[in-house]
Design a protein around this motif. Structure first.
Motif, PDB file in Angstrom:
ATOM      1  N   THR A  78       0.821  -1.216   0.000  1.00  0.00           N
ATOM      2  CA  THR A  78       0.000   0.000   0.000  1.00  0.00           C
ATOM      3  C   THR A  78       0.853   1.263   0.000  1.00  0.00           C
ATOM      4  O   THR A  78       0.322   2.368  -0.015  1.00  0.00           O
ATOM      5  CB  THR A  78      -0.934   0.022   1.235  1.00  0.00           C
ATOM      6  N   LEU A  79       2.187   1.103   0.037  1.00  0.00           N
ATOM      7  CA  LEU A  79       3.093   2.245   0.099  1.00  0.00           C
ATOM      8  C   LEU A  79       3.991   2.304  -1.127  1.00  0.00           C
ATOM      9  O   LEU A  79       4.165   1.311  -1.833  1.00  0.00           O
ATOM     10  CB  LEU A  79       3.973   2.151   1.351  1.00  0.00           C
ATOM     11  N   VAL A  80       4.549   3.476  -1.367  1.00  0.00           N
ATOM     12  CA  VAL A  80       5.576   3.633  -2.398  1.00  0.00           C
ATOM     13  C   VAL A  80       6.862   4.064  -1.710  1.00  0.00           C
ATOM     14  O   VAL A  80       6.841   4.579  -0.581  1.00  0.00           O
ATOM     15  CB  VAL A  80       5.157   4.661  -3.473  1.00  0.00           C
ATOM     16  N   PHE A 207      -2.679   7.823  10.091  1.00  0.00           N
ATOM     17  CA  PHE A 207      -1.407   7.943  10.802  1.00  0.00           C
ATOM     18  C   PHE A 207      -0.656   6.607  10.878  1.00  0.00           C
ATOM     19  O   PHE A 207       0.531   6.590  11.196  1.00  0.00           O
ATOM     20  CB  PHE A 207      -1.640   8.460  12.227  1.00  0.00           C
ATOM     21  N   VAL A 208      -1.343   5.508  10.609  1.00  0.00           N
ATOM     22  CA  VAL A 208      -0.746   4.181  10.777  1.00  0.00           C
ATOM     23  C   VAL A 208       0.443   3.932   9.849  1.00  0.00           C
ATOM     24  O   VAL A 208       1.504   3.476  10.311  1.00  0.00           O
ATOM     25  CB  VAL A 208      -1.814   3.077  10.618  1.00  0.00           C
ATOM     26  N   PRO A 209       0.343   4.200   8.521  1.00  0.00           N
ATOM     27  CA  PRO A 209       1.494   3.896   7.647  1.00  0.00           C
ATOM     28  C   PRO A 209       2.782   4.602   8.037  1.00  0.00           C
ATOM     29  O   PRO A 209       3.846   3.980   8.099  1.00  0.00           O
ATOM     30  CB  PRO A 209       0.998   4.345   6.256  1.00  0.00           C
ATOM     31  N   PHE A 262       9.702  -4.364   2.154  1.00  0.00           N
ATOM     32  CA  PHE A 262      10.392  -3.545   1.159  1.00  0.00           C
ATOM     33  C   PHE A 262      10.196  -4.083  -0.259  1.00  0.00           C
ATOM     34  O   PHE A 262      10.070  -3.310  -1.214  1.00  0.00           O
ATOM     35  CB  PHE A 262      11.881  -3.446   1.501  1.00  0.00           C
ATOM     36  N   ILE A 263      10.148  -5.398  -0.409  1.00  0.00           N
ATOM     37  CA  ILE A 263       9.895  -5.971  -1.734  1.00  0.00           C
ATOM     38  C   ILE A 263       8.524  -5.544  -2.241  1.00  0.00           C
ATOM     39  O   ILE A 263       8.369  -5.122  -3.405  1.00  0.00           O
ATOM     40  CB  ILE A 263       9.994  -7.510  -1.686  1.00  0.00           C
ATOM     41  N   MET A 264       7.512  -5.633  -1.377  1.00  0.00           N
ATOM     42  CA  MET A 264       6.163  -5.236  -1.783  1.00  0.00           C
ATOM     43  C   MET A 264       6.103  -3.740  -2.092  1.00  0.00           C
ATOM     44  O   MET A 264       5.415  -3.313  -3.030  1.00  0.00           O
ATOM     45  CB  MET A 264       5.164  -5.596  -0.682  1.00  0.00           C
ATOM     46  N   ALA A 265       6.816  -2.931  -1.311  1.00  0.00           N
ATOM     47  CA  ALA A 265       6.836  -1.487  -1.563  1.00  0.00           C
ATOM     48  C   ALA A 265       7.482  -1.175  -2.903  1.00  0.00           C
ATOM     49  O   ALA A 265       7.018  -0.297  -3.651  1.00  0.00           O
ATOM     50  CB  ALA A 265       7.570  -0.762  -0.436  1.00  0.00           C
ATOM     51  N   VAL A 266       8.564  -1.898  -3.225  1.00  0.00           N
ATOM     52  CA  VAL A 266       9.226  -1.709  -4.522  1.00  0.00           C
ATOM     53  C   VAL A 266       8.281  -2.081  -5.656  1.00  0.00           C
ATOM     54  O   VAL A 266       8.142  -1.347  -6.652  1.00  0.00           O
ATOM     55  CB  VAL A 266      10.525  -2.543  -4.596  1.00  0.00           C
ATOM     56  N   LEU A 267       7.616  -3.225  -5.536  1.00  0.00           N
ATOM     57  CA  LEU A 267       6.679  -3.668  -6.575  1.00  0.00           C
ATOM     58  C   LEU A 267       5.541  -2.668  -6.742  1.00  0.00           C
ATOM     59  O   LEU A 267       5.123  -2.370  -7.869  1.00  0.00           O
ATOM     60  CB  LEU A 267       6.123  -5.048  -6.217  1.00  0.00           C
ATOM     61  N   THR A 269       5.683   0.527  -6.029  1.00  0.00           N
ATOM     62  CA  THR A 269       6.262   1.742  -6.616  1.00  0.00           C
ATOM     63  C   THR A 269       6.406   1.603  -8.124  1.00  0.00           C
ATOM     64  O   THR A 269       6.179   2.561  -8.885  1.00  0.00           O
ATOM     65  CB  THR A 269       7.639   2.031  -5.988  1.00  0.00           C
ATOM     66  N   LEU A 270       6.779   0.410  -8.573  1.00  0.00           N
ATOM     67  CA  LEU A 270       6.959   0.158 -10.011  1.00  0.00           C
ATOM     68  C   LEU A 270       5.631  -0.032 -10.735  1.00  0.00           C
ATOM     69  O   LEU A 270       5.614  -0.192 -11.959  1.00  0.00           O
ATOM     70  CB  LEU A 270       7.831  -1.090 -10.204  1.00  0.00           C
ATOM     71  N   GLY A 271       4.539  -0.052 -10.004  1.00  0.00           N
ATOM     72  CA  GLY A 271       3.232  -0.206 -10.629  1.00  0.00           C
ATOM     73  C   GLY A 271       2.857  -1.639 -10.924  1.00  0.00           C
ATOM     74  O   GLY A 271       1.893  -1.897 -11.658  1.00  0.00           O
ATOM     75  N   VAL A 272       3.608  -2.576 -10.362  1.00  0.00           N
ATOM     76  CA  VAL A 272       3.340  -3.993 -10.599  1.00  0.00           C
ATOM     77  C   VAL A 272       2.087  -4.447  -9.843  1.00  0.00           C
ATOM     78  O   VAL A 272       1.359  -5.331 -10.295  1.00  0.00           O
ATOM     79  CB  VAL A 272       4.557  -4.854 -10.172  1.00  0.00           C
ATOM     80  N   VAL A 273       1.835  -3.826  -8.694  1.00  0.00           N
ATOM     81  CA  VAL A 273       0.686  -4.205  -7.871  1.00  0.00           C
ATOM     82  C   VAL A 273      -0.540  -3.420  -8.338  1.00  0.00           C
ATOM     83  O   VAL A 273      -0.574  -2.185  -8.203  1.00  0.00           O
ATOM     84  CB  VAL A 273       0.941  -3.916  -6.380  1.00  0.00           C
TER      85      VAL A 273
END
Length: 336
Positions: A78-80, A207-209, A262-267, A269-273
């Motif tokens: 849910t983050l970039v 505020f959670v993220p 961090f892997i999920m955040a990277v994915l 960010t790249l628009g894969v998710v």
């Protein structure tokens, strides 16, 4: 074997699931309180009364530890990366100084209260990094026994539960719930990741993220804390900095769920998710959090608190007060 493990964990997990659903139902009528606090409160009541049974332990432990870890990984979707980088060097500097001061204060206060070096080091790690997980990581490093480990986990969790409710009040009074100082205070002080999520949720879901990001930075630093502790002398004789049997090889690594985050955040960010998947991850993560918080409540045993007595509780709360005071000063220095 797998079936046996599932059956062993099922009673405790189902109890936490039901408590979580009840908490969310009650929270609809009292949204200002939130489901997190209700989940912990109901969990504490049930865990000390009719659900205080050995058969619940495996399931509550799974819910507290594993579900929170899965929740953190899903939060990454849910983050970039820009959200994480936004903490900046000043945010990292705040965390490093906060952790160093917390460990120092925990050690000095503990010795003043008459506790042994090993117990004081466990309390330092538990309060500075990530509660029970940090204590479990550094216990073999300093050669702590099961008694010290158990007592420190109990006291750290109690301190965190108290701060979980107080920090939203403090941040409201001092910062009027401005995003950066509020999330830095909660993410930089709270003992466990579950308590960070619950405390930030009491302020507002938005505020959670950011609070979680501050907390994750602390968790990553467990590697350096373990390495530093391995160079200390945990024996009562000799200087603390003289080295001892704890010195030498120490196995400590970044927890798997931090890597997954961090892997999920990277994915993402790249628009894969895809957006629907990210939304689903946010929902599932939230459900896992509530169930885990119910488990945290169930695992706080009143009999353990009574058994440890006022000295240990006084120690824990004294460290908690120091953490808040340190954070107030360091946030002003680094972030405002």
């Amino acid at each position: 074997m797998v079936k046996e493990q599932v059956l062993k964990k099922a009673p405790g997990f189902l109890a936490c699931l039901v408590i979580g659903l009840i908490a969310q139902g009650i929270a609809k009528f009292v949204p200002s309180v939130g489901a997190a606090l209700f989940a912990i409160g109901i969990g504490m009541v049930c865990g000390n009364t009719f659900l205080n049974k050995p058969g619940m332990d495996a399931g509550t432990k799974f819910s507290e530890r594993s579900l929170l870890e899965y929740s953190i990984v899903l939060t990454g979707a849910t983050l970039v990366l820009s959200d994480i980088v936004a903490v900046g060097l000043s945010g990292v500097g705040f965390i490093v100084c906060q952790m160093a001061l917390t460990i120092t204060a925990a050690y000095l206060i503990g010795r003043r209260f008459g506790f042994g070096r090993r117990f004081c080091l466990l309390m330092g790690a538990g309060n500075a990094v990530c509660g029970s997980s940090a204590i479990a990581t550094v216990s073999p490093v300093v050669g702590a026994d099961s008694k010290d480990k158990g007592i420190s986990i109990t006291i750290v969790n109690v301190t965190g539960t108290v701060l979980m409710v107080l920090l939203p009040v403090i941040t409201g009074l001092v910062y009027n719930h401005a995003m950066l100082p509020t999330t830095a205070m909660i993410g930089g002080v709270m003992q466990s990741i579950g308590q960070v999520i619950a405390s930030a949720g009491l302020v507002g879901p938005e505020f959670v993220p950011d609070a979680t990001i501050f907390k994750i930075i602390r968790i990553v630093f467990i590697v350096f804390v373990a390495l530093a502790f391995s160079r200390l002398n945990p024996e009562e004789e000799g200087s603390l900095f003289a080295g001892g049997k704890a010195a030498g090889g120490v196995k400590a690594g970044v927890p798997w769920f931090i890597i997954g985050f961090f892997i999920m955040a990277v994915l993402n960010t790249l628009g894969v998710v895809p957006a629907p998947v990210s939304a689903a991850a946010k929902f599932v993560s939230g459900q896992f959090e509530i169930i885990a918080l119910a488990a945290i409540g169930m695992r706080v045993k009143f009999r353990d608190l009574v058994k440890e007595g006022p000295r240990a509780l006084g120690y824990g709360l004294s460290v908690g007060v120091c953490q808040v005071l340190f954070a107030l000063g360091l946030i002003r220095l680094f972030l405002l």
